[in-house]
Each structure stands twice: as structure tokens, then as C-alpha cells.
Write an enzyme that holds these catalytic residues in place. Structure first.
Site, PDB file in Angstrom:
ATOM      1  CB  ALA A   1      46.004  58.401  16.426  1.00 24.31           C
ATOM      2  CB  THR A   2      50.381  54.917  16.400  1.00 27.75           C
ATOM      3  OG1 THR A   2      50.927  56.220  16.588  1.00 27.75           O
ATOM      4  CG2 THR A   2      51.380  54.036  15.670  1.00 27.75           C
TER       5      THR A   2
ATOM      6  CB  SER B   1      44.902  59.963  19.726  1.00 29.79           C
ATOM      7  OG  SER B   1      45.699  59.441  20.732  1.00 29.79           O
TER       8      SER B   1
ATOM      9  CB  CYS C   1      55.584  60.494  16.330  1.00 32.59           C
ATOM     10  SG  CYS C   1      54.292  60.900  17.459  1.00 32.59           S
TER      11      CYS C   1
END
Ligand code: PMP
Length: 379
Positions: free
Chosen positions: A69-70, A196, A320
Site C-alpha cells: 500500500a505504501t 495491501s 510505520c
């Protein structure tokens, strides 16, 4: 072990791993090679893409596989802002976003773009009047998280998408990383949608960006066609298959799994409410999978490590985030620095049992007692 950190990552489902292994071992060809082995991998890639597309209610051509997803968030934001830079340089988002959004828009801000944050209401929902009032002639992108990763606040992204239909030049991106498998997803009014694999019992290193046909992006990874032109490199077919399988399993028995987590959530919260120093930050508007609490006078890291001594795993903020300062999301919701600097996240799964919750509650009580001074009898 009592694992209560499912929003940081989930254990891989064995069936997902079996599919991944099978493709790795039995389909070694490069999906872009024209020989038989290449064609076999190509067909598998097509099938995995179609499965993801069908499950998300979109067309195969609207699926872009990424590393997670990042990367999806970076591609959605940077890719669209570069493609449509003739429309302007104004971006709207919220302070409830994950660092992969906040850091990306920070980077763009340093490079001449203008970023503004939409206010939220007391319950954590995006303030639609504030959103409307902040839209400008040069607004290119609105990016909003469907489910916030720290507190679990759920946004009505369909309603926001409908509102944005009145502004056809604005692209609407939604970070759905904590939403898929936890709440219903409808992409009708959404242009770009990130998620993700490792949050839905899939593998780490694979994610997806849904990009509606009418939207174009400038790639952020260059080097020729892969599965799509938006993300170069040899197609990682085994990972594509793994996320297709993970998504299928995550959506299977959705209501049954949801109700189990809802039951655990209610039980957990009812017990937490009786504890003196505990403040529950997650509200009725949150997905039941995430329970954010602050424990007065105990540092989140201290509490996390103390629980880990008893083999219980929870999170401070998100895995994160950069530093140990207060939680931006909790501050945004509560406007209370004390609460925001003492928050921890407990995250639940359909795999969580009531015995695990009882063990957690018992140990939490003991640790709070151990870590705080009993003032009674002293003062
Ligand atoms: N967005 C949200 C809301 C998240 O919770 C996370 C993961 N913590 C990400 C994006 C980044 O996901 P990934 O680890 O797949 O890069």
C-alpha cells in the site's frame, strides 16, 4: 502467544502460502516471455488480475499490482499530481492518514505543491462542509483513508465520492489498506483505491492500486511494460496469485467474521471501561477490529514491552510511524496531548478468541498496577 496486532500485519493464511509456493515451483516462466512457460505464467497473471478485479467490482484493466500500500499510495498521489499538473497544484487530505500519505504530500509540499488538511467532526468523520469550503479552482486531488490505522475511524468514502462528483476535475483517492476485509467496500465513486496483501492474511511485498479507466497516471517506476505500464519490472506472478487468493478468502464469510470481531470488541471495551486509568479513544464510528486506548501515566512503549513479557503483542501508534512522539491521529480526534502521547492500539481478528481477550485483560490490569504508584496511604 496472544497476538493483538493484526492491523500492523496478519499471519499468512496457509492456503495463500500454498498457492504462492505452487506458482513459484511449477510456473517458473517470465510472463512476458513468448514461449510456452512464459504463456503459462501470463495466463496465471491474467486469472489473478481478473479475480482481484471481480472481487473489487472493477475491470481487469483497472488493477495495478504494486509492492504494497505504501507504493500504491505513492503511485496514486505522485502519479496523478504529475499527470494532471495542468489542472493545478492543490491537494486536500486529512491528518488521520497513514505516514505513506502524509510523508508523500509533505514531499510534494517541499516541491511547490500546496497541501491543506480537511477538518474532522467530533466523531472523527470528515467535515463535509469544511471539505467543500476548501475546494479551490486548482484542487487536483483529494486523498482520504477509508479506515484510519491507529483508531479505526471509518469514513463514508461513498458519500465523499458522491460529493466530489460535482467537481469532475478532482481525482479522489482512497487508502483502503485497513478497510478491505474489515468493512464493506464500494468503489463506485472512487477514482483510485489502495490496499495491501499482508493486512488480509496474504504475503508482505504485494499490494494493489485500483485505477479507474478514465484516470491516467505518470509511472513512478520506469522500465517498460510489466503487468501494466504503470509499474515496470518482471511480473511477480506468484505474488499476484497470492493476493488474489488472500482477497477471496478475506471476503469469504465476511458477516460471520465481522460479527465475531464485533462481539469481542464489545466485551473488550466493556471491561476496559471499568479500569481506572484507561481512556478508550476508539468510538462507535470505528471498525470493531481496532481498539485504541490511552493509559494515563504509563508510556506506550513501557506498556507494550511489559505486555510482551507475558507474550502479548500490541502496538504503539502504527508500526510505520517515524518517532515516539504523540500520535497525530489520536491528537486530531481528541485534541488532548496527554491522551495522544499515551495511546496504544489493540487490534483484533476473526482468529482472536475470548480466552485471549480475557488473558489480555488480566495481564493489562496486573501491569497497570505494577507500573503505577499506588498513592493511597502515601498522601
Ligand atoms: N495505509 C494504511 C492505512 C496502513 O495501515 C498501512 C500499513 N500500516 C499502509 C498504508 C502501508 O501498507 P504497506 O505495509 O503495505 O506498505
Amino acid at each position: 502467544m496472544v497476538y493483538l496486532d493484526y492491523s500492523a500485519t496478519t499471519p499468512v493464511n496457509k492456503d495463500v502460502l500454498d498457492s504462492f509456493n505452487k506458482v513459484c515451483l511449477e510456473y517458473p516462466g517470465n510472463a512476458n516471455s513468448l514461449h510456452k512457460l512464459g504463456r503459462e505464467s501470463y495466463h496465471l497473471m491474467e486469472a489473478a488480475t481478473k479475480q482481484v478485479a471481480d472481487l473489487m467490482g472493477v475491470d481487469s484493466s483497472e488493477v495495478i499490482f504494486t509492492s504494497g500500500a505504501t507504493e500504491s499510495n505513492n503511485l496514486a498521489i505522485i502519479g496523478s499530481i504529475l499527470k494532471y499538473k495542468n489542472r493545478g497544484n492543490h491537494i486536500l487530505t486529512t491528518k488521520l492518514e497513514h505516514s505513506s500519505i502524509l510523508e508523500t504530500v509533505n514531499y510534494l509540499e517541499k516541491n511547490g505543491f500546496v497541501v491543506e488538511y480537511i477538518n474532522i467532526l467530533e466523531n472523527g468523520c470528515v467535515n463535509l462542509d469544511d471539505l467543500k469550503s476548501k475546494i479551490r479552482e486548482d484542487t487536483v486531488l483529494v486523498s482520504i483513508c477509508q479506515v484510519n490505522s491507529e483508531i479505526g475511524i471509518r469514513q463514508d468514502v461513498s458519500q465523499i465520492g458522491k460529493l466530489l462528483k460535482d467537481y469532475p476535475k478532482i481525482i479522489f483517492h482512497v487508502d483502503g489498506t485497513q478497510a478491505v476485509g474489515k468493512t464493506k467496500v464500494n468503489l463506485d465513486n472512487i477514482d483510485l483505491y489502495s490496499f495491501s496483501g499482508h493486512k488480509i492474511y496474504g504475503l508482505k511485498g504485494i499490494g494493489c492500486l485500483i485505477k479507474k479507466k478514465h484516470i491516467e497516471l505518470v509511472p513512478i517506476i520506469h522500465g517498460g511494460k510489466s503487468e501494466t505500464i504503470y509499474r515496470s519490472g518482471t511480473p511477480t506472478v506468484s505474488l499476484y496469485v497470492s493476493i488474489a487468493k488472500a482477497l477471496k478468502l478475506a471476503l469469504m464469510d465476511f458477516d460471520k467474521k465481522y460479527h465475531h470481531v464485533e462481539y469481542l470488541n464489545k466485551y473488550l471495551k466493556a471491561n476496559l471501561e471499568t479500569m481506572n486509568l484507561v481512556n478508550i479513544n476508539s468510538n462507535e464510528n470505528c471498525v470493531p477490529h481496532i481498539v485504541n486506548i490511552s493509559v494515563k501515566s504509563i508510556k506506550p512503549e513501557t506498556l507494550m514491552h511489559a505486555l510482551a513479557e507475558s507474550n502479548i503483542y500490541i502496538s504503539t501508534k502504527t508500526a510505520c510511524s517515524f518517532d515516539n512522539s504523540m500520535s497525530l491521529s489520536v491528537y486530531e480526534l481528541t485534541k488532548n496531548k496527554e491522551i495522544a502521547s499515551h495511546s496504544v492500539r489493540i487490534s483484533l481478528s476473526y482468529l482472536t478468541t475470548i480466552d485471549e481477550i480475557n488473558y489480555f485483560l488480566k495481564i493489562l490490569k496486573e501491569k497497570i498496577k505494577e507500573l503505577t504508584i499506588d498513592l493511597e496511604g502515601i498522601i
